[in-house]
Scaffold this motif. Structure first.
Motif, PDB file in Angstrom:
ATOM      1  N   ALA A 344      -4.565  -1.896  -8.679  1.00 39.05           N
ATOM      2  CA  ALA A 344      -4.241  -2.309  -7.316  1.00 39.05           C
ATOM      3  C   ALA A 344      -2.882  -3.003  -7.259  1.00 39.05           C
ATOM      4  N   LEU A 345      -2.579  -3.792  -8.288  1.00 39.37           N
ATOM      5  CA  LEU A 345      -1.282  -4.475  -8.310  1.00 39.37           C
ATOM      6  C   LEU A 345      -0.144  -3.469  -8.402  1.00 39.37           C
ATOM      7  N   ARG A 346      -0.337  -2.430  -9.172  1.00 40.46           N
ATOM      8  CA  ARG A 346       0.703  -1.408  -9.293  1.00 40.46           C
ATOM      9  C   ARG A 346       0.958  -0.727  -7.963  1.00 40.46           C
ATOM     10  N   GLU A 347      -0.112  -0.468  -7.201  1.00 47.01           N
ATOM     11  CA  GLU A 347       0.059   0.164  -5.894  1.00 47.01           C
ATOM     12  C   GLU A 347       0.793  -0.771  -4.931  1.00 47.01           C
ATOM     13  N   LEU A 348       0.474  -2.080  -4.978  1.00 45.33           N
ATOM     14  CA  LEU A 348       1.210  -3.043  -4.153  1.00 45.33           C
ATOM     15  C   LEU A 348       2.697  -3.027  -4.487  1.00 45.33           C
ATOM     16  N   ALA A 349       2.980  -2.994  -5.785  1.00 49.75           N
ATOM     17  CA  ALA A 349       4.378  -3.023  -6.211  1.00 49.75           C
ATOM     18  C   ALA A 349       5.102  -1.742  -5.816  1.00 49.75           C
ATOM     19  N   ARG A 350       4.446  -0.612  -5.998  1.00 49.90           N
ATOM     20  CA  ARG A 350       5.095   0.658  -5.646  1.00 49.90           C
ATOM     21  C   ARG A 350       5.360   0.746  -4.149  1.00 49.90           C
ATOM     22  N   ALA A 351       4.483   0.151  -3.345  1.00 50.66           N
ATOM     23  CA  ALA A 351       4.662   0.166  -1.887  1.00 50.66           C
ATOM     24  C   ALA A 351       5.590  -0.952  -1.414  1.00 50.66           C
ATOM     25  N   ASP A 352       6.052  -1.788  -2.345  1.00 45.71           N
ATOM     26  CA  ASP A 352       6.890  -2.941  -2.002  1.00 45.71           C
ATOM     27  C   ASP A 352       6.206  -3.808  -0.949  1.00 45.71           C
ATOM     28  N   ASP A 353       4.900  -3.983  -1.100  1.00 48.16           N
ATOM     29  CA  ASP A 353       4.099  -4.763  -0.160  1.00 48.16           C
ATOM     30  C   ASP A 353       4.176  -6.242  -0.555  1.00 48.16           C
ATOM     31  N   ARG A 354       5.186  -6.919  -0.044  1.00 49.40           N
ATOM     32  CA  ARG A 354       5.409  -8.310  -0.436  1.00 49.40           C
ATOM     33  C   ARG A 354       4.354  -9.244   0.165  1.00 49.40           C
ATOM     34  N   GLU A 355       3.965  -8.963   1.400  1.00 51.70           N
ATOM     35  CA  GLU A 355       2.930  -9.797   2.008  1.00 51.70           C
ATOM     36  C   GLU A 355       1.600  -9.629   1.279  1.00 51.70           C
ATOM     37  N   GLY A 356       1.301  -8.393   0.897  1.00 49.86           N
ATOM     38  CA  GLY A 356       0.077  -8.161   0.137  1.00 49.86           C
ATOM     39  C   GLY A 356       0.110  -8.874  -1.206  1.00 49.86           C
ATOM     40  N   PHE A 357       1.272  -8.916  -1.837  1.00 45.59           N
ATOM     41  CA  PHE A 357       1.406  -9.622  -3.111  1.00 45.59           C
ATOM     42  C   PHE A 357       1.189 -11.117  -2.910  1.00 45.59           C
ATOM     43  N   GLU A 358       1.752 -11.648  -1.825  1.00 45.85           N
ATOM     44  CA  GLU A 358       1.562 -13.082  -1.545  1.00 45.85           C
ATOM     45  C   GLU A 358       0.086 -13.389  -1.305  1.00 45.85           C
ATOM     46  N   ARG A 359      -0.598 -12.532  -0.559  1.00 47.39           N
ATOM     47  CA  ARG A 359      -2.024 -12.755  -0.318  1.00 47.39           C
ATOM     48  C   ARG A 359      -2.813 -12.723  -1.617  1.00 47.39           C
ATOM     49  N   LEU A 360      -2.430 -11.803  -2.493  1.00 45.63           N
ATOM     50  CA  LEU A 360      -3.107 -11.710  -3.789  1.00 45.63           C
ATOM     51  C   LEU A 360      -2.913 -12.992  -4.587  1.00 45.63           C
ATOM     52  N   CYS A 361      -1.690 -13.507  -4.598  1.00 48.26           N
ATOM     53  CA  CYS A 361      -1.421 -14.757  -5.325  1.00 48.26           C
ATOM     54  C   CYS A 361      -2.229 -15.915  -4.736  1.00 48.26           C
ATOM     55  N   ALA A 362      -2.297 -15.976  -3.393  1.00 54.89           N
ATOM     56  CA  ALA A 362      -3.034 -17.047  -2.733  1.00 54.89           C
ATOM     57  C   ALA A 362      -4.525 -16.949  -3.033  1.00 54.89           C
ATOM     58  N   GLU A 363      -5.062 -15.730  -3.008  1.00 55.23           N
ATOM     59  CA  GLU A 363      -6.483 -15.551  -3.307  1.00 55.23           C
ATOM     60  C   GLU A 363      -6.789 -15.963  -4.746  1.00 55.23           C
ATOM     61  N   ARG A 364      -5.905 -15.578  -5.650  1.00 62.05           N
ATOM     62  CA  ARG A 364      -6.126 -15.911  -7.057  1.00 62.05           C
ATOM     63  C   ARG A 364      -6.004 -17.411  -7.288  1.00 62.05           C
ATOM     64  N   ALA A 365      -5.173 -18.070  -6.502  1.00 62.60           N
ATOM     65  CA  ALA A 365      -5.010 -19.518  -6.633  1.00 62.60           C
ATOM     66  C   ALA A 365      -6.042 -20.274  -5.808  1.00 62.60           C
ATOM     67  N   ALA A 366      -6.970 -19.558  -5.174  1.00 64.18           N
ATOM     68  CA  ALA A 366      -8.022 -20.163  -4.339  1.00 64.18           C
ATOM     69  C   ALA A 366      -7.433 -21.008  -3.236  1.00 64.18           C
ATOM     70  N   LEU A 367      -6.373 -20.478  -2.618  1.00 67.24           N
ATOM     71  CA  LEU A 367      -5.728 -21.156  -1.499  1.00 67.24           C
ATOM     72  C   LEU A 367      -5.892 -20.319  -0.244  1.00 67.24           C
ATOM     73  N   PRO A 368      -5.757 -20.929   0.948  1.00 65.14           N
ATOM     74  CA  PRO A 368      -5.785 -20.139   2.180  1.00 65.14           C
ATOM     75  C   PRO A 368      -4.673 -19.095   2.172  1.00 65.14           C
ATOM     76  N   ARG A 369      -4.935 -17.996   2.835  1.00 63.89           N
ATOM     77  CA  ARG A 369      -3.904 -16.966   2.921  1.00 63.89           C
ATOM     78  C   ARG A 369      -2.711 -17.480   3.719  1.00 63.89           C
ATOM     79  N   PRO A 370      -1.516 -17.029   3.401  1.00 61.66           N
ATOM     80  CA  PRO A 370      -0.352 -17.479   4.167  1.00 61.66           C
ATOM     81  C   PRO A 370      -0.529 -17.168   5.642  1.00 61.66           C
ATOM     82  N   GLY A 371      -0.244 -18.138   6.500  1.00 62.35           N
ATOM     83  CA  GLY A 371      -0.417 -17.964   7.937  1.00 62.35           C
ATOM     84  C   GLY A 371       0.770 -17.277   8.578  1.00 62.35           C
ATOM     85  N   HIS A 372       0.785 -17.342   9.896  1.00 61.05           N
ATOM     86  CA  HIS A 372       1.869 -16.713  10.662  1.00 61.05           C
ATOM     87  C   HIS A 372       3.170 -17.421  10.375  1.00 61.05           C
ATOM     88  N   ARG A 373       4.219 -16.641  10.148  1.00 57.10           N
ATOM     89  CA  ARG A 373       5.531 -17.225   9.884  1.00 57.10           C
ATOM     90  C   ARG A 373       6.297 -17.384  11.190  1.00 57.10           C
TER      91      ARG A 373
END
Length: 494
Positions: A344-373
């Protein structure tokens, strides 16, 4: 000579750089205060004590002279304030002396305090003039007469200034020899005074020798030192066969590309072997990226800060580094230990899905997902400042280790199992912080993932035997990490 040996001479600092660093050294306040106490206040306290021990033989004029000299000394020597402590025996004797000089008889309480103060001072150091007291003061005088470190640093700086300022030193012992007779006449420093260890250590960083020797001798002690060696190493690596590398040389020439790739592999392997539990520094990665460009290769490195200050999105290098990690580490103990779905990480990277990567990092760190910018977000993005998120980026990008193998084909001459053992040695070190232990364990997992099953098992057995010799508390702290590591290594690949 193995492929990854780097025999070319270089240095961490030049003689000129060391000379300038030494010239900037200044007196240490604590040492200066100690010297003042031994040369000014201890002798004065001896005179004050002797005055009271003489009893009826003293005069008011002598007492007044002592008080006047105290005021002058206090104004001229402000480095230590211990003499101002009202509870000290010397302060008790000064206050009593002030009463006496003022023409007042000592009260019974003051007389008792004087008796206690004099008895305390004699008990601690002996009476002035006694053999014990004389030996003590002579020893203190010798200590106070020793040159300060900054004075000897200045002398060594002048010695180095007479040498080639743009090169290292083949001999680092001569500049730190004891003070000569001629130097003693010029500076007033005692003949034969040795140069302190701190100055010798700094001069040693100018040693010109093969990089591996510098690491072995403890001269290049950090990844930053390693990066400082890179420029000299690369120039030397590019020279064989076609002369020194110059910027106007054709970068597409096959010999240039081949030499650049060989230099890159040697330098990267040298970094892995020298610092097996530390992430490559940005400065070192920049050197590798420059070589990769000369070799016609990509360099997918993720550099901190991982988020852009204005847009608050991950920087361009993060997802390519994550992609290389996903391709290299899928199905390995590293992936199982950290619970990473590298597909799944490879697909995120290939799609250049930066928001998806940030959400993944937040989920793994057990933090709330990044809100509206907001349209104009404030500086200091959360991803760049939040330690838990930063650690997740380092885990998902393997701390920039994966590109060394996946893109450059780096193989350490000592073997991945040796690096895994070295990483564990760093993790088990007494006093290692939680952050340092976590980083060393991440490297341990990465190195183990490059080993075959037999070597992994041998490393794990070695870790068990080493842990058995650790203090109970340290072994207990590492036990969960070791158990999870063994479980990740023993699980079959998906």
């Amino acid at each position: 000579m193995t492929e990854n040996t780097i025999p070319y001479a270089t240095q961490v600092r030049t003689a000129g750089e060391v000379a300038r660093l030494l010239a900037r050294r200044r007196p240490k306040p604590a040492l200066a205060a100690e010297r003042e106490a031994m040369t000014v206040w201890r002798p004065f306290e001896d005179e004050l004590l002797a005055y009271w021990l003489r009893g009826a033989d003293t005069t008011l004029a002598e007492g007044a002279a002592l008080l006047k000299r105290y005021e002058a000394l206090a104004a001229a020597h402000p480095l230590t304030g211990r003499h101002r402590d009202p509870r000290s025996p010397a302060a008790v004797l000064r206050r009593a002396l002030l009463e006496r000089v003022s023409g007042r008889e000592l009260s019974p309480r003051s007389a008792e305090l004087v008796r206690r103060a004099t008895a305390s001072m004699v008990a601690r150091h002996g009476a002035p003039g006694s053999a014990a007291h004389t030996r003590l003061r002579q020893d203190q005088a010798r200590r106070a007469a020793r040159p300060a470190h900054h004075e000897l640093a200045a002398l060594v700086s002048r010695r180095l200034a007479r040498l080639d300022q743009d090169s290292g030193l083949s001999d680092v012992d001569a500049p730190v020899a004891p003070v000569t007779a001629e130097e003693a006449r010029e500076t007033g420093l005692p003949v034969g005074t040795p140069v302190p260890a701190s100055v010798r250590a700094l001069v040693a960083t100018a040693l010109r020798a093969p990089a591996a020797v510098l690491v072995q001798r403890g001269v290049a002690t950090s990844a930053e030192d390693q990066a400082g060696l890179a420029g000299s190493l690369l120039a030397a690596e590019l020279a064989p066969g076609h002369g020194p590398y110059t910027p106007d040389e054709r970068s597409d020439a096959p010999e240039v590309r081949d030499s650049a790739l060989a230099a890159l592999r040697r330098l990267a392997a040298f970094g892995l072997e020298s610092f097996p539990a530390a992430d490559p520094t940005p400065r070192f990665l920049a050197e590798l990226a420059a070589l990769a460009g000369r070799a016609g290769l990509c360099a997918s490195f993720a550099l901190e800060p991982y988020a852009d200050t204005y847009t608050r999105t991950v920087t361009a290098g993060v997802l390519p580094a994550a992609r290389v990690s996903a391709e290299l580490l899928h199905g390995t103990p590293y992936a199982r230990y950290y619970g990473i779905d590298f597909v799944a990480l490879r697909e995120l990277a290939r799609a250049d899905d930066r928001e998806g990567f940030e959400r993944l990092c937040a989920e793994r760190a057990a933090l709330p997902r990044p809100g509206h910018r907001p349209e104009r977000p404030p500086p200091s993005p959360a991803l760049a400042k939040n330690p838990a998120l930063v650690e997740q980026v380092s885990i998902l990008t393997s701390g920039n280790l994966a590109p060394l193998i996946g893109e450059f084909g780096v193989v350490p001459s000592t073997g991945w199992d040796a690096l895994a053992r070295a990483a564990f040695t760093e993790a088990r070190r007494r006093g290692a912080t939680a952050k340092r232990t976590a980083r060393a364990w991440r490297h341990l997992l990465f190195h183990l993932s490059q080993c075959d099953a037999e070597r992994r098992a041998a490393v794990l057995d070695w870790i068990d035997s080493e842990t058995a010799r650790l203090p109970t508390a340290r072994a207990a702290g590492l036990a969960p990490l070791i158990a999870d590591t063994r479980g990740a290594c023993e699980l079959p690949a998906p």
